[in-house]
Design an enzyme around this catalytic site. Structure first.
Site, mmCIF file in Angstrom:
data_model
loop_
_atom_site.group_PDB
_atom_site.id
_atom_site.type_symbol
_atom_site.label_atom_id
_atom_site.label_comp_id
_atom_site.label_asym_id
_atom_site.label_seq_id
_atom_site.Cartn_x
_atom_site.Cartn_y
_atom_site.Cartn_z
ATOM 1 N N ASP A 199 44.510 28.351 37.126
ATOM 2 C CA ASP A 199 44.968 29.663 37.306
ATOM 3 C C ASP A 199 43.958 31.411 37.019
ATOM 4 O O ASP A 199 44.101 32.474 37.645
ATOM 5 C CB ASP A 199 45.235 30.132 35.603
ATOM 6 C CG ASP A 199 45.840 31.473 34.898
ATOM 7 O OD1 ASP A 199 46.712 32.348 35.956
ATOM 8 O OD2 ASP A 199 45.080 31.440 34.160
ATOM 9 N N TYR A 222 47.918 24.229 29.080
ATOM 10 C CA TYR A 222 48.323 25.021 28.518
ATOM 11 C C TYR A 222 49.162 24.097 28.194
ATOM 12 O O TYR A 222 50.616 25.042 27.140
ATOM 13 C CB TYR A 222 49.315 25.725 30.070
ATOM 14 C CG TYR A 222 48.687 26.496 31.114
ATOM 15 C CD1 TYR A 222 47.062 26.804 30.798
ATOM 16 C CD2 TYR A 222 49.543 27.581 31.593
ATOM 17 C CE1 TYR A 222 46.571 28.204 31.624
ATOM 18 C CE2 TYR A 222 49.165 28.132 32.572
ATOM 19 C CZ TYR A 222 47.424 28.579 32.095
ATOM 20 O OH TYR A 222 47.395 29.671 32.673
ATOM 21 N N ASP A 240 32.086 27.275 37.834
ATOM 22 C CA ASP A 240 31.264 28.228 37.975
ATOM 23 C C ASP A 240 30.829 28.322 38.899
ATOM 24 O O ASP A 240 30.601 29.115 39.841
ATOM 25 C CB ASP A 240 30.419 27.847 36.821
ATOM 26 C CG ASP A 240 29.174 27.438 36.544
ATOM 27 O OD1 ASP A 240 29.929 26.005 37.355
ATOM 28 O OD2 ASP A 240 28.244 27.075 35.847
ATOM 29 N N LYS A 279 34.566 20.715 36.406
ATOM 30 C CA LYS A 279 33.381 21.710 34.848
ATOM 31 C C LYS A 279 33.030 19.941 34.418
ATOM 32 O O LYS A 279 33.047 18.971 33.025
ATOM 33 C CB LYS A 279 34.250 22.276 33.837
ATOM 34 C CG LYS A 279 33.184 23.052 33.629
ATOM 35 C CD LYS A 279 31.899 23.671 34.015
ATOM 36 C CE LYS A 279 30.934 23.742 33.043
ATOM 37 N NZ LYS A 279 29.736 24.807 34.156
ATOM 38 N N ASP A 316 43.120 34.169 40.550
ATOM 39 C CA ASP A 316 43.690 35.810 40.763
ATOM 40 C C ASP A 316 41.816 36.427 41.993
ATOM 41 O O ASP A 316 42.859 37.193 42.004
ATOM 42 C CB ASP A 316 43.073 36.088 39.567
ATOM 43 C CG ASP A 316 44.913 36.388 38.589
ATOM 44 O OD1 ASP A 316 46.316 35.920 39.706
ATOM 45 O OD2 ASP A 316 45.012 37.122 37.643
HETATM 46 C C1 IPM Z 1 50.116 32.752 36.743
HETATM 47 C C2 IPM Z 1 50.248 33.488 35.386
HETATM 48 C C3 IPM Z 1 50.725 32.475 34.527
HETATM 49 C C4 IPM Z 1 50.301 31.427 33.795
HETATM 50 C C5 IPM Z 1 51.368 33.399 33.303
HETATM 51 C C6 IPM Z 1 52.156 34.254 33.287
HETATM 52 C C7 IPM Z 1 51.702 32.500 32.282
HETATM 53 O O1 IPM Z 1 49.290 34.253 35.280
HETATM 54 O O2 IPM Z 1 51.645 32.295 37.006
HETATM 55 O O3 IPM Z 1 49.967 33.038 36.766
HETATM 56 O O4 IPM Z 1 48.657 31.697 33.485
HETATM 57 O O5 IPM Z 1 50.355 30.266 35.013
HETATM 58 MG MG MG Z 2 47.599 33.842 36.320
#
Ligand code: IPM
Ligand code: MG
Length: 360
Positions: free
Chosen positions: A247, A141, A223, A191, A251
């Site tokens: 990240d 990032y 993975d 990884k 999710d």
């Molecule tokens: C998160 C989000 C952010 C990230 C985005 C909005 C930049 O996806 O906080 O998980 O990737 O960190």
């Molecule tokens: Mg995210």
């Protein structure tokens, strides 16, 4: 106690869920005789529209002055085709870096009342209780060189994933400290069969683990970890990983919790002399422009982030527990937003906020 908090509602549903989180904050503060002193700032797309930049200096100053920052979400569709350095998201990355909040704690748990909200089998999800610790201020990032150059067949893009030993050590220590107060197990995800940053990551994690003989450590390749998360989620207690892997995996973790709207997060840096953490608190979900302005957004992730703030930045464990208990009461009552697939009529964002405040 005075609670000096900066509120950054941000974009889309960010403002809607933050409003409910603040409502709950006021209720818990009055119940426990604390005094919230709130300031508000601009971050993300709204900041670009009003000031030309996603992270105005004024917001930085306010955040550095506050004891904690509560954020909604950033991102607006009109910036979808804009270069990364001009996007709302850059403001979020900027404030994480400015505050030095290198450890992002994303608890993922299954609530009994929400087992049917997950598309996964109940028996598989039931009992899930983990914290994903995502490194937040390093890796791909932020790494340089980065950018797009050339044109035509010579057009080329580059990003850099880099980690230093101290960056890995400090986030690993956060993970092990958390594990000591939980089921005493850390799973490090990397990884290392392919990339050097992961080889250093694994080596340093193993070294740090020696400081915590009461905690067991295992390693998964990313993975495999992605697969294990939905095959055997109960195997995880504390999962620690680098920025982008965290990240993505968090999710995926949202599927276990029933909805991404459920997940809170706490981003912490070093402890202040007072013993409190510098902290930025935000739900894991994004600004969801598709449902913005419709009172449909699930505020539990934002409300849970208030609980995390009370605990980590202010050391107010009873207050945090009161918020979490109220969340559970409301979940059991079935007054939840549409994403949680209630059997009756879905509640609106503010109805859920009201119900949580009432339950405190
Ligand atoms: C998160 C989000 C952010 C990230 C985005 C909005 C930049 O996806 O906080 O998980 O990737 O960190
Ligand atoms: Mg995210």
């Amino acid at each position: 106690m005075q609670l000096n908090i900066l509120i950054l509602p941000g974009d889309g549903i960010g403002a809607e869920v933050t409003r409910e989180a603040v409502k709950v904050l006021h209720k818990v503060a009055s119940k426990f005789h604390h005094e919230p002193v709130l300031s508000e700032g601009l971050l993300g797309g709204i900041a670009i529209h009003k000031t030309g930049t996603p992270l105005p200096q004024e917001t930085i100053d306010l955040a550095l002055k506050a004891d904690a920052t509560l954020m909604g979400a950033v991102g607006l569709p009109e910036f979808d085709n804009v270069a990364p350095d001009k996007r709302p998201e850059r403001g979020l990355l900027g404030i994480r870096k400015v505050l030095g909040v290198y450890a992002n704690l994303r608890p993922v748990r299954s609530y009994k009342a929400l087992l049917d909200s997950s598309p996964l089998k109940n028996a598989l999800v039931d009992g899930t209780d983990m914290i994903i610790v995502r490194e937040l201020t390093g890796g791909i990032y932020y790494g340089t060189p980065r950018g797009i150059e050339g044109s035509g067949a010579n057009e080329r893009a580059v990003n850099t994933m880099a980690y230093t030993r101290p960056e890995i050590e400090r986030v690993t220590r956060v993970a092990f400290h958390l594990a000591q107060n939980r089921r005493k197990k850390v799973t490090s995800v990397d990884k290392s069969n392919v990339i050097e940053t992961s080889q250093l990551w694994r080596k340093v994690v193993i070294e740090v683990a020696a400081e915590f003989p009461d905690v067991t450590l295992d390693h998964l390749l990313v993975d495999t970890a992605a697969m294990q998360l939905v095959l055997n989620p109960r195997r995880f207690d504390v999962l620690v990983t680098e920025n982008m892997f965290g990240d993505i995996l968090s999710d995926e973790g949202a599927v276990l919790a029933g909805s991404i709207g459920m997940l809170p997060s706490a981003s912490i840096g070093d402890k202040k002399p007072s013993g409190a953490w510098v902290g930025l608190y935000e739900p894991v979900h994004g600004s969801a422009p598709d449902i913005a302005g419709q009172s449909k957004a699930n505020p539990f992730g934002a409300i849970g982030s208030v609980a995390a703030m009370l605990e980590y930045s202010f050391g107010l464990k009873d207050e945090a527990a009161a918020v979490n208990r109220a969340v559970e009461t409301v979940l059991n009552s079935g007054r939840v937003t549409a994403d949680l697939k209630p059997s009756g009529k879905p509640a609106t964002t503010s109805e859920v906020g009201d119900a949580v405040a009432e339950a405190i």
